[in-house]
Design a protein around this motif. Structure first.
Motif, PDB file in Angstrom:
ATOM      1  N   LEU A 148       0.839  -1.238   0.087  1.00 51.28           N
ATOM      2  CA  LEU A 148      -0.154   0.043   0.095  1.00 51.28           C
ATOM      3  C   LEU A 148       0.773   1.154  -0.060  1.00 51.28           C
ATOM      4  CD1 LEU A 148      -2.912  -1.019   2.354  1.00 51.28           C
ATOM      5  CD2 LEU A 148      -3.123  -0.711   0.051  1.00 51.28           C
ATOM      6  N   LEU A 149       2.066   1.379   0.840  1.00 46.54           N
ATOM      7  CA  LEU A 149       2.734   2.409   1.008  1.00 46.54           C
ATOM      8  C   LEU A 149       3.552   2.589  -0.425  1.00 46.54           C
ATOM      9  CD1 LEU A 149       4.413   2.075   4.587  1.00 46.54           C
ATOM     10  CD2 LEU A 149       2.824   3.714   3.639  1.00 46.54           C
ATOM     11  N   ARG A 150       3.933   1.667  -0.975  1.00 49.43           N
ATOM     12  CA  ARG A 150       4.638   1.759  -2.432  1.00 49.43           C
ATOM     13  C   ARG A 150       3.617   2.478  -3.398  1.00 49.43           C
ATOM     14  NH1 ARG A 150       8.032  -3.649  -2.892  1.00 49.43           N
ATOM     15  NH2 ARG A 150       9.800  -2.862  -1.109  1.00 49.43           N
ATOM     16  N   ARG A 151       2.394   1.870  -3.387  1.00 51.55           N
ATOM     17  CA  ARG A 151       1.349   2.379  -4.404  1.00 51.55           C
ATOM     18  C   ARG A 151       1.094   3.841  -4.383  1.00 51.55           C
ATOM     19  NH1 ARG A 151      -4.344  -0.377  -3.915  1.00 51.55           N
ATOM     20  NH2 ARG A 151      -3.109  -1.880  -3.817  1.00 51.55           N
ATOM     21  N   PHE A 152       0.761   3.867  -3.028  1.00 51.73           N
ATOM     22  CA  PHE A 152       0.476   5.612  -2.684  1.00 51.73           C
ATOM     23  C   PHE A 152       1.571   6.480  -2.701  1.00 51.73           C
ATOM     24  CE2 PHE A 152      -3.045   3.612  -0.152  1.00 51.73           C
ATOM     25  CZ  PHE A 152      -4.018   3.955  -0.863  1.00 51.73           C
ATOM     26  N   ALA A 191       1.777   9.367  -5.545  1.00 49.96           N
ATOM     27  CA  ALA A 191       2.071  10.867  -5.082  1.00 49.96           C
ATOM     28  C   ALA A 191       3.363  11.489  -5.866  1.00 49.96           C
ATOM     29  CB  ALA A 191       2.518  10.829  -3.315  1.00 49.96           C
ATOM     30  N   VAL A 192       4.184  10.513  -6.288  1.00 50.06           N
ATOM     31  CA  VAL A 192       5.224  10.834  -7.030  1.00 50.06           C
ATOM     32  C   VAL A 192       4.718  11.525  -8.497  1.00 50.06           C
ATOM     33  CG1 VAL A 192       7.499  10.433  -8.161  1.00 50.06           C
ATOM     34  CG2 VAL A 192       7.201   9.811  -5.878  1.00 50.06           C
ATOM     35  N   ARG A 193       3.749  10.768  -9.027  1.00 57.80           N
ATOM     36  CA  ARG A 193       3.013  11.209 -10.139  1.00 57.80           C
ATOM     37  C   ARG A 193       2.483  12.374 -10.076  1.00 57.80           C
ATOM     38  NH1 ARG A 193       0.000   6.611 -10.821  1.00 57.80           N
ATOM     39  NH2 ARG A 193       1.861   5.016 -10.215  1.00 57.80           N
ATOM     40  N   VAL A 251       1.249  19.872  -7.952  1.00 50.69           N
ATOM     41  CA  VAL A 251       1.194  20.472  -6.493  1.00 50.69           C
ATOM     42  C   VAL A 251       2.104  21.947  -6.582  1.00 50.69           C
ATOM     43  CG1 VAL A 251       1.485  20.320  -3.988  1.00 50.69           C
ATOM     44  CG2 VAL A 251       0.770  18.322  -5.439  1.00 50.69           C
ATOM     45  N   ARG A 252       1.063  22.928  -6.297  1.00 50.76           N
ATOM     46  CA  ARG A 252       1.949  24.425  -6.210  1.00 50.76           C
ATOM     47  C   ARG A 252       1.307  25.016  -4.938  1.00 50.76           C
ATOM     48  NH1 ARG A 252       4.625  27.045 -10.596  1.00 50.76           N
ATOM     49  NH2 ARG A 252       3.949  28.653  -9.400  1.00 50.76           N
TER      50      ARG A 252
END
Length: 83
Positions: free
Chosen positions: A30-34, A38-40, A45-46
């Protein structure tokens, strides 16, 4: 197999250990997927309240020193260099 531990206790410990390993693997997935999601989304995000950063620094400032000021500065550098 230890003498003072029943078969039921050993089976319970094995089941709990297996459940813990399955839980840890699930949390890691789950952590890897999220994290990948988030990286994508990161470039989108600004922070609207921060001003944009300038592309270059301020213009350079320079002051011409008189010969007396140059000598005084050279003396200061020599005095500080002796320490």
């Amino acid at each position: 197999m230890p003498e003072h531990v029943s078969t039921l206790q050993l089976a319970g410990a094995a089941v709990l250990t297996l459940a813990g390993v399955v839980w840890a693997v699930g949390v890691m997935r789950l952590l890897r997927r999220f994290r990948a999601e988030a990286v994508r989304e990161l470039p989108a995000v600004r922070l609207p309240l921060l001003p944009s950063q300038p592309k270059s620094g301020p213009p350079r400032e320079s002051v011409e020193l008189s010969p007396a000021e140059r000598d005084a500065f050279a003396g200061l550098v020599r005095r500080l260099g002796d320490r």
